[in-house]
Each structure stands twice: as C-alpha cells, then as structure tokens.
Design a protein around this motif. Structure first.
Motif, PDB file in Angstrom:
ATOM      1  N   PHE A   1       0.832  -1.210   0.000  1.00 10.16           N
ATOM      2  CA  PHE A   1       0.000   0.000   0.000  1.00 10.16           C
ATOM      3  C   PHE A   1       0.861   1.253   0.000  1.00 10.16           C
ATOM      4  CE2 PHE A   1      -4.527  -1.170   1.418  1.00 10.16           C
ATOM      5  CZ  PHE A   1      -4.462  -2.355   0.715  1.00 10.16           C
TER       6      PHE A   1
ATOM      7  N   ALA B   1       2.761   1.775  -3.287  1.00  9.50           N
ATOM      8  CA  ALA B   1       1.878   2.229  -4.365  1.00  9.50           C
ATOM      9  C   ALA B   1       1.568   3.715  -4.226  1.00  9.50           C
ATOM     10  CB  ALA B   1       0.579   1.418  -4.356  1.00  9.50           C
ATOM     11  N   ALA B   2       1.408   4.172  -2.985  1.00  9.68           N
ATOM     12  CA  ALA B   2       1.110   5.593  -2.782  1.00  9.68           C
ATOM     13  C   ALA B   2       2.370   6.440  -2.910  1.00  9.68           C
ATOM     14  CB  ALA B   2       0.467   5.789  -1.411  1.00  9.68           C
TER      15      ALA B   2
ATOM     16  N   PRO C   1       3.669   7.595  -7.009  1.00 11.20           N
ATOM     17  CA  PRO C   1       3.217   8.863  -7.629  1.00 11.20           C
ATOM     18  C   PRO C   1       3.709  10.099  -6.877  1.00 11.20           C
ATOM     19  CG  PRO C   1       1.367   7.381  -7.234  1.00 11.20           C
ATOM     20  CD  PRO C   1       2.537   6.765  -6.587  1.00 11.20           C
ATOM     21  N   LEU C   2       3.735  10.022  -5.533  1.00  4.82           N
ATOM     22  CA  LEU C   2       4.166  11.185  -4.755  1.00  4.82           C
ATOM     23  C   LEU C   2       5.622  11.537  -5.046  1.00  4.82           C
ATOM     24  CD1 LEU C   2       2.546  10.532  -1.271  1.00  4.82           C
ATOM     25  CD2 LEU C   2       1.982  12.353  -2.863  1.00  4.82           C
TER      26      LEU C   2
ATOM     27  N   HIS D   1       5.713  11.924  -9.667  1.00 10.65           N
ATOM     28  CA  HIS D   1       4.808  12.716 -10.493  1.00 10.65           C
ATOM     29  C   HIS D   1       4.447  13.992  -9.772  1.00 10.65           C
ATOM     30  CE1 HIS D   1       4.155   9.511 -13.375  1.00 10.65           C
ATOM     31  NE2 HIS D   1       4.080   8.684 -12.369  1.00 10.65           N
ATOM     32  N   LYS D   2       4.275  15.056 -10.531  1.00  6.35           N
ATOM     33  CA  LYS D   2       3.736  16.295  -9.950  1.00  6.35           C
ATOM     34  C   LYS D   2       2.295  16.381 -10.392  1.00  6.35           C
ATOM     35  CE  LYS D   2       6.597  18.134  -7.345  1.00  6.35           C
ATOM     36  NZ  LYS D   2       6.301  16.974  -6.518  1.00  6.35           N
TER      37      LYS D   2
ATOM     38  N   LEU E   1       5.236   5.227   4.599  1.00  2.00           N
ATOM     39  CA  LEU E   1       5.047   5.972   3.351  1.00  2.00           C
ATOM     40  C   LEU E   1       6.122   7.044   3.216  1.00  2.00           C
ATOM     41  CD1 LEU E   1       3.311   6.780   0.845  1.00  2.00           C
ATOM     42  CD2 LEU E   1       2.345   8.524   2.315  1.00  2.00           C
TER      43      LEU E   1
ATOM     44  N   LEU F   1       9.213   7.183   4.460  1.00  2.00           N
ATOM     45  CA  LEU F   1      10.537   6.646   4.114  1.00  2.00           C
ATOM     46  C   LEU F   1      10.560   6.122   2.684  1.00  2.00           C
ATOM     47  CD1 LEU F   1      11.445   4.825   7.429  1.00  2.00           C
ATOM     48  CD2 LEU F   1      12.476   6.892   6.517  1.00  2.00           C
TER      49      LEU F   1
ATOM     50  N   GLU G   1       1.595   2.927 -16.213  1.00  2.00           N
ATOM     51  CA  GLU G   1       2.138   3.357 -14.929  1.00  2.00           C
ATOM     52  C   GLU G   1       2.110   2.221 -13.906  1.00  2.00           C
ATOM     53  OE1 GLU G   1       3.688   6.133 -13.832  1.00  2.00           O
ATOM     54  OE2 GLU G   1       3.708   6.752 -15.921  1.00  2.00           O
ATOM     55  N   TYR G   2       1.030   1.403 -13.947  1.00  2.11           N
ATOM     56  CA  TYR G   2       0.906   0.302 -12.989  1.00  2.11           C
ATOM     57  C   TYR G   2       2.009  -0.716 -13.209  1.00  2.11           C
ATOM     58  CZ  TYR G   2      -3.578   2.586 -13.142  1.00  2.11           C
ATOM     59  OH  TYR G   2      -4.543   3.540 -13.148  1.00  2.11           O
TER      60      TYR G   2
ATOM     61  N   PHE H   1       5.296   0.673 -12.003  1.00  2.43           N
ATOM     62  CA  PHE H   1       5.360   0.581 -10.551  1.00  2.43           C
ATOM     63  C   PHE H   1       5.725  -0.833 -10.110  1.00  2.43           C
ATOM     64  CE2 PHE H   1       2.821  -0.863  -6.855  1.00  2.43           C
ATOM     65  CZ  PHE H   1       3.627  -0.322  -5.881  1.00  2.43           C
TER      66      PHE H   1
ATOM     67  N   LEU I   1      -3.356   4.648  -7.849  1.00  2.00           N
ATOM     68  CA  LEU I   1      -2.306   3.994  -7.060  1.00  2.00           C
ATOM     69  C   LEU I   1      -2.350   4.438  -5.596  1.00  2.00           C
ATOM     70  CD1 LEU I   1       0.816   4.041  -9.421  1.00  2.00           C
ATOM     71  CD2 LEU I   1      -0.235   2.024  -8.415  1.00  2.00           C
ATOM     72  N   MET I   2      -2.685   5.707  -5.379  1.00  5.55           N
ATOM     73  CA  MET I   2      -2.665   6.209  -4.018  1.00  5.55           C
ATOM     74  C   MET I   2      -3.935   5.892  -3.240  1.00  5.55           C
ATOM     75  SD  MET I   2      -0.855   9.886  -4.180  1.00  5.55           S
ATOM     76  CE  MET I   2      -2.382  10.560  -4.716  1.00  5.55           C
TER      77      MET I   2
END
Lengths: 291, 315
Positions: free
Chosen positions: A106, A109-110, A113-114, A117-118, A171, A173, A196-197, A200, B35-36
C-alpha cells in the motif's frame, strides 16, 4: 559496498585522533554497549538456566549448567492450556506477516506517484503525512475504537492489521527513497509503452527492495510486540506477547517458562534486523526532511 | 528552458480557464490517484478523520451508549481545574519531554557519531547492539526483574553485596524512584529509527567537505562537528527530532509495564496513561477526547518549534 568504502576513505583523510582519545572512545562505547546489551544477554542466559540458578541468591548473571528444561516446561504448560501455545504463535505471526506485507504494498503504491509525479494535491497530501509523524497513534485511539465498532471489527485480527497498512512513517521513508530512482529508467519504459501500474510493479518495486526491509523492521516494532490492545478479547485470537504476560503473572512457578518465551519473542526481530541492516541503513540515508 | 516553459504555460492559461486546466491535470494523472487510493483512504479513515472526530467529541459528553451531548468547554475546564491527577500526568509528561526527549536525541547522535568511527564490521555489530532493545518486542519487562523489590532483584542484590544498602529497596513501589526508573528504561529503548537515520546520515557526508574544511582552517574535531558534520546532516537531524519528540510525549506502555497502572501515587502517570484510563476503562469518551486533543496540540507545537530551531543549526 559503496557505503563501506566511503567510510574507510573518509577516516584516512580526517584529522587524526590521539591514543588517549581512542582509549576514551573505546571505553565509552564499551561501557554503554554493555548497558544496552546486558538485559538482552540476561534474557538469553535466563532461558537456559535451571530453576535453582534462576532463584539463586545472590543472583548470578551467567548460566552455569545450561539446560533446555525451561523450553520443555513451556511445552508442557502450553500443551495443557485451553488455547494451545501454537495458536498464540500463529496469531502473532499472522498479524505481523499480513500487516507488514499490506503496509509495504500500500505505501509503495502511494509513494511512487508522490515521489515521481507532480499532480494537483501531491504536495498537500505528503505535507499531511509529514504532519502526522508529529503525533502518536494514541491521539487517534478513541475515534479508531468507535470506527472499529461501527465496522464490526472489534475482536478480530483486522482491527490491528488494517490500520497498520496506513502507518505514516512507512510511506514517508518509501517516498524519500523512491526520489533517488533516476527518471531516465522510468522514461525509457514509458517510451516502450509500459503503463504506470506496470512501471510501478515491474520496475520501481524491485529497485526499492532495501526500503521493503526497512518498512518490515518498523512494522515488526509495531506488531510483533502487540497484545491486541483493546481490540482483541477472544482467547484464541490473542498474541504471543499476551501469553507471555499471562505466564509471568503465574509468578515464581512459571519463571523458567517465562524466560523461554521471552527469548523466543526477542530473537525474531533481532535476527530479521541482523540480515537486513545494510539495506535499512541505505534506506535511512534518504530519510532526511527537506526545508 | 525555464523561460520557454513558463511562456508555454502562460499561453495555455490564456486559452483555457484554470478550472479546466485543473480537470485536465487530474485526468492526466488518473493512474496516480488510483495507485494512491488504497493507502490514502485508510490513512484518512484511521489518522486524519480521527483527529477531527477527537476534537469534535472533546466538546461533548459521550459514553458510547447514549448519543453525545454538547457540553462546550466543560471537559477542558474539568481537566485543568478539577482533575488533580491530570495535572500530575501533565507534569510527568513534560518531565519526559524535557529530560528523556533531549537526552535520547543526543544519545542517538553521540552513539551514531562514535560508531561511525569504527571499521564497517565493528560498526555493524555495534549498531545491532544499540538498536536491539528498541526492536526486541516488549522485552523491557526484564527491568522488572532487575528492579524487583525483594533481595532477588539484581539491583538490590548488587547493592546489598557491596554493602551500600542493608535491606532491599522497593524500587517500583516507592514514588521517589518510580519515575526515574521509567525514564531510565525509556532511554534504554529509545535508540530507534532516529539512531539509524543518524548513522546513515553520517556515512553519506561528502568526504571532500572535510578536506575543504581543513584548508579553510578547521582545527579540531569539535569544529569539524559543528561546521561540517551537523549542517551536512540537517535533514536527518530534523527527521530524528520528530521521531524522538513524538516518542517522549507518548510514554505509556513502559510506564504501565514497569510502574503498574495506576502507578503508586500516580508517580509515573502520563497524559497517555490518563487517556487510556478514561478512554478504555471508564469509557468517558468526551473527556478522553479532550485529553487526546491536548496531547495532539502539545506534540504538534513542540515538533513545529523544534523544526524551526533546527533549521538554524550551523548557520
């Protein structure tokens, strides 16, 4: 390897230390090292002490005649108990394993993108996660109890496991570590037409393996020692740590068995750390907070 | 690069309204949100929402059986004006924050700094030794045996053998000692995540900085430390501070295991144990939420102030 090399070269080039300084350094670290390690060594020794040594007066630190009777006692005690000891063991292992695996997937995955990606809201979301590092889970304990009772998860594993999926530290770290992945790798796969998936799962996840191990240790800290808190009431769902508490309550007659359980509880996280130390240090090097 | 990019953005802004652009942006990053979604829905459910609920419930009387009843500031007034035990808890929590907080933070750094001087193999071993207490489950209960009140306790046995005391001290039943012992055990446990972050930070400092420093007139190790080492690892120092501060404000498990719950004359009672008392024993959820809200405010304020201060290190 590269970290180790850097360390060596750094020491050679740095200012020299006097022999007195070296001596002070060794005695300082030796003294405090002993202080840190004594209770652990004590636990190991106690687990192998026969009863007469456990109750020796004045107490002796190290074991003279090591024996496995404590483990045998424990096996006996547990074979006769209403809930078999293996069940407590299973509960602890299940909670830790599922919680850790879910948390890693989890939060990775979060984090991806953080980190890479902007998009609208990305800074705000990460900002909230950083703020949430600044208070402990005790603050949210009461509303969480209400939530669990609404969801009907009180007295089940899930009340302990599911919130652990979303611990903020993991998340944080993970995201900091992922920022080091070169964009060119991701760009190359994007040109190859990967979604993207897929990027990842097939590219990012394997690269951040050191961070998996770090999150694992952090979750171990949280879950391995859990006694189920306020959430778990049924005897057959309780954890090993709870069982240990019960055995210690048994007092003098159970001192040997308690020592054996303590050793079992202690050794697993330490062994995990022993094998993952290098990866964890690698992850931690990107843990810093930026201005 | 930058100029042409911002020109491009300006042109686009002229063509479409900001709202449309936002929508487009969101659509473009659909996969990011997907994803998030799992993490953040749980994060909001179990971390963000509870803080808000807690603040709202703190203004009510709520016992989980009847519907909550709005009482305004009554819970807070009761906490500070009528609840003597809470004031003790508050005092103890501040003592933890003021003593174990900074001490553990300094210990994390000093040990990481010293350990970094050794060769990689010894370093790995020492890291394991110092980090082990914080991950070895709730093994701290062995301090119960060490500080046991009878002569079988190691502390008593040792002191009696040396002839310093003649009868066992009731370490954990004497309000004089209990708080100090809990602090001591808390310190023993506190070389955790921050300690590892410091070790990693120290290993990653650019070596050339020290060479440049030597040329610029850095004379000894203390100057090395203040002018080069600390500023270089400021991000880790800030991260470590958050971890240690949050930890020192939330002492509860150790206090309950070592000193008992409630402890003798509430000598080791903290805000968190007070919260546990009202939240999971007395089920006065409104009152407990008020305690939680105060805890939240204390932690946030201390953390944000410390972050401000740490930004100034080495400047």
């Amino acid at each position: 390897m590269s970290i180790a090399k850097k360390g060596v070269s750094k020491r050679k080039k740095r200012l020299n230390r006097s022999w007195f300084g070296t001596l002070m350094l060794f005695s300082f670290i030796g003294l405090f090292g002993a202080f840190m390690a004594l209770p652990l060594i004590y636990t190991i020794n106690n687990a192998f002490k026969p009863l007469d040594e456990i109750f020796l007066f004045p107490p002796r630190f190290f074991v003279r005649n090591p024996t496995f009777t404590n483990f045998a006692d424990l096996a006996n005690l547990m074979a006769n108990s209403w809930v078999p000891f293996t069940r407590y063991m299973f509960n602890t292992v299940f909670i830790t394993a599922v919680g850790t695996a879910g948390h890693i997937i989890f939060s990775a995955a979060a984090a991806y993108p953080l980190a890479k990606h902007k998009f609208p809201g990305s800074n705000v979301l990460f900002g909230i996660v950083v703020l949430s590092l600044m208070f402990s889970p005790h603050v949210t304990a009461i509303p969480n109890y209400m939530t669990m009772s609404v969801l009907g998860w009180v007295d089940s594993y899930w009340a302990v496991i599911v919130p652990s999926f979303a611990f903020p530290l993991g998340l944080y770290l993970m995201k900091q570590f992922m920022e080091q992945i070169p964009d060119s790798i991701l760009e190359a796969s994007r040109i190859d037409g990967a979604s993207e998936y897929r990027i990842f799962w097939k590219i990012v996840m394997p690269i951040v393996k050191p961070a998996w191990l770090t999150l694992m240790i952090l979750l171990f800290q949280q879950l391995w020692g859990t006694d189920g808190g306020n959430f778990i009431y049924s005897e057959e769902l309780k954890t090993m740590h709870y069982a240990l508490g019960q055995i210690i309550q048994g007092g003098i007659a159970r001192a040997g068995a308690a020592a054996a359980v303590a050793l079992m509880l202690m050794s697993v996280p330490i062994i995990v750390f022993l094998f993952s130390q290098a990866s964890i240090i690698q992850t931690m090097s990107s843990s810093g907070m930026k201005d | 690069m930058d100029i042409s990019k911002s020109d491009h953005v300006k042109q686009r802004k002229e063509k479409q309204s900001i709202l449309q652009q936002f929508k487009r942006n969101v659509r473009m990053h659909k996969h990011s949100y997907i994803l998030m979604a799992p993490y953040f829905s749980l994060f909001f459910l179990f971390t963000v929402l509870p803080v808000i609920i807690s603040i709202v419930v703190s203004f009510t009387y709520f016992n989980m059986l009847e519907l909550p009843r709005w009482v305004g500031w009554q819970n807070y007034a009761r906490l500070f004006l009528e609840d003597d035990v809470f004031l003790i808890a508050l005092k103890n929590t501040f003592l933890f924050a003021a003593i174990t907080g900074p001490l553990s933070y300094i210990a994390c750094f000093v040990f990481a700094w010293i350990i970094n001087e050794f060769s990689p193999k010894i370093r790995a071993f020492l890291t394991l030794i110092f980090f082990a207490p914080s991950i070895s489950g709730n093994i701290f209960f062995i301090w119960l045996i060490i500080f046991s009140g009878d002569s079988y306790g190691y502390a008593n046995g040792f002191l009696m053998k040396l002839g310093i005391i003649y009868e066992p001290i009731q370490w954990l039943q004497d309000p004089q000692y209990v708080l100090a012992i809990v602090m001591f055990v808390q310190l023993w446990l506190s070389l955790g995540t921050a300690f590892l972050a410091f070790i990693a930070g120290l290993q990653n400092i650019d070596v050339t900085l020290y060479e440049a420093g030597a040329i610029d007139g850095v004379k000894n190790r203390w100057q090395d430390l203040w002018y080069i080492t600390l500023p270089s690892m400021r991000p880790q120092l800030m991260f470590g501070a958050v971890i240690q501060i949050t930890m020192s404000f939330s002492v509860a498990d150790v206090s309950m295991a070592i000193a008992g719950f409630p402890s003798v004359q509430y000598a080791a009672h903290t805000v968190v144990t007070h919260l546990i008392d009202y939240g999971s024993i007395r089920f006065e959820m409104g009152y407990a939420s008020a305690i939680a809200t105060i805890l939240f405010l204390m932690m946030m304020t201390t953390n944000l102030i410390t972050q401000r201060l740490l930004r100034k290190v080495g400047e």
